[in-house]
Design a protein around this motif. Structure first.
Motif, mmCIF file in Angstrom:
data_model
loop_
_atom_site.group_PDB
_atom_site.id
_atom_site.type_symbol
_atom_site.label_atom_id
_atom_site.label_comp_id
_atom_site.label_asym_id
_atom_site.label_seq_id
_atom_site.Cartn_x
_atom_site.Cartn_y
_atom_site.Cartn_z
ATOM 1 N N SER A 1 -4.873 -2.043 -1.165
ATOM 2 C CA SER A 1 -5.045 -0.596 -1.284
ATOM 3 C C SER A 1 -4.404 0.000 -2.539
ATOM 4 N N MET A 2 -3.328 0.803 -2.439
ATOM 5 C CA MET A 2 -2.689 1.301 -3.672
ATOM 6 C C MET A 2 -2.277 0.108 -4.535
ATOM 7 N N HIS B 1 -9.508 -0.821 7.153
ATOM 8 C CA HIS B 1 -8.411 -0.758 6.181
ATOM 9 C C HIS B 1 -7.165 -1.306 6.872
ATOM 10 N N ALA C 1 -7.549 1.283 -3.705
ATOM 11 C CA ALA C 1 -7.496 2.726 -3.426
ATOM 12 C C ALA C 1 -8.010 3.552 -4.616
ATOM 13 N N PRO C 2 -8.083 4.889 -4.421
ATOM 14 C CA PRO C 2 -8.575 5.765 -5.503
ATOM 15 C C PRO C 2 -7.700 5.789 -6.762
ATOM 16 N N VAL D 1 2.802 9.370 -5.658
ATOM 17 C CA VAL D 1 1.581 8.686 -6.111
ATOM 18 C C VAL D 1 1.751 8.265 -7.579
ATOM 19 N N LEU E 1 -12.676 3.345 1.921
ATOM 20 C CA LEU E 1 -12.454 3.203 0.480
ATOM 21 C C LEU E 1 -13.482 2.286 -0.191
ATOM 22 N N MET F 1 1.856 11.032 0.240
ATOM 23 C CA MET F 1 0.781 11.395 -0.691
ATOM 24 C C MET F 1 1.256 12.396 -1.761
ATOM 25 N N GLY G 1 0.802 -1.223 0.000
ATOM 26 C CA GLY G 1 0.000 0.000 0.000
ATOM 27 C C GLY G 1 0.834 1.272 0.000
ATOM 28 N N ILE G 2 0.148 2.406 0.132
ATOM 29 C CA ILE G 2 0.803 3.712 -0.023
ATOM 30 C C ILE G 2 1.840 3.991 1.064
#
Ligand code: FER
Length: 280
Positions: free
Chosen positions: A174-175, A260, A200-201, A137, A233, A132, A82-83
């Protein structure tokens, strides 16, 4: 066979098939993520590969299953973080080697190689500072090239792997879930088994993710989507799942208790790893 028995048989068969299509995995059994004594263990290597994409030597971890033999060939799962993570995140918090050792002791998963890469394809790929920041990203998207052009060829050269799409899976949290859906569905000539855990987005909009549902349907071996019910999310996952349903694209959607966090992702890995590389 009488007419009635035939109909009964047919109805049972249909019930069986329908049940399979609606396969809903539950919580993993107690102890699935605890190291057990007296069983065989896989091995974790650290590899360094030349990345033309990043212009640097990059690091990844590789789990080979218990009894790994260079004379055999193995399918490969690329498992993404993930991020806030890096190549160590799964190992530190998810203990995939423990989950897999336990599954193998019970003969519940196909022997496979699991690659834990660093999905932030930039010169400084540590999860430090503002994680972020736009360039950081962006590096998660840039990893598509690093993975396909640099890492996969390295793994195939140095490990005993199958090299076709049906023996290659991609999943992540997630990411990493967004990456898995974007890269997997965008490269079905490379990946046939795809899993997005709490994506994730960075997940592409459905029509961009799957512009041609019929082709995608034909090529997919497994599309797994999961998310904790308490996860903020969830709308990203719902958006994807709604589109899959509208377009009748077969998938497994697991909506599970939790937020999460790694409790959810360990459960996802427990199920996903048993589903891949098998005929259903
Ligand atoms: C965001 C919210 C969450 C986002 C990324 C995440 C890039 C990723 C979370 C994770 O990987 O755990 O708005 O934008």
């Amino acid at each position: 066979m009488t007419h009635r028995t035939f109909i009964l048989f047919f109805v049972l068969l249909l019930a069986c098939l329908t049940t399979n299509a609606q396969y809903q995995p539950g919580p993993a059994p107690d102890g699935f993520d605890r190291p057990q004594v007296g069983l065989e263990h896989g091995k974790i290597d650290t590899i360094h590969y030349e990345s033309k994409t990043v212009g640097k030597t990059r690091t990844a971890l590789i789990y080979t299953p218990p009894g790994y033999l260079k004379t055999k060939k193995y399918p490969v799962l690329y498992l993404l973080h993930g991020i806030g993570g890096d190549e160590f995140e799964w190992l530190r918090n998810g203990r995939p080697e423990v989950i897999m050792d336990n599954l193998y002791a019970n003969k519940k998963a196909e022997p496979m190689i699991i690659v834990l890469p660093n999905g932030r394809a930039m010169a400084n790929d540590r999860a430090t500072g503002n994680i972020m920041a736009p360039d950081k990203v962006q590096a998660f998207a840039h990893f598509e090239d690093d993975l396909i052009k640099d890492l996969i060829p390295y793994v195939q050269q140095h490990y005993s792997t199958y090299k076709d799409r049906e023996h290659r899976a991609i999943a992540g949290l997630s990411m990493g879930g967004g990456q898995s859906l974007n890269f997997g569905l965008g490269n079905l000539n490379i990946f046939a088994w795809i899993g997005g855990f709490s994506s994730a987005p960075n997940t592409k909009q459905p029509t961009e993710l799957i512009p041609n549902p019929t082709t995608t349907h034909k090529q997919l071996k497994l599309l797994w989507i999961s998310c904790g019910t308490e996860d903020n999310l969830m709308p990203i996952t719902s958006r994807t799942v709604d589109y899959l349903k509208e377009n009748k694209i077969p998938h497994i959607f697991l909506k599970e208790p939790g937020g999460h966090d790694f409790k959810v992702w360990k459960n996802d890995l427990y199920h996903f790893s048993q589903l891949v590389f098998k005929d259903h």
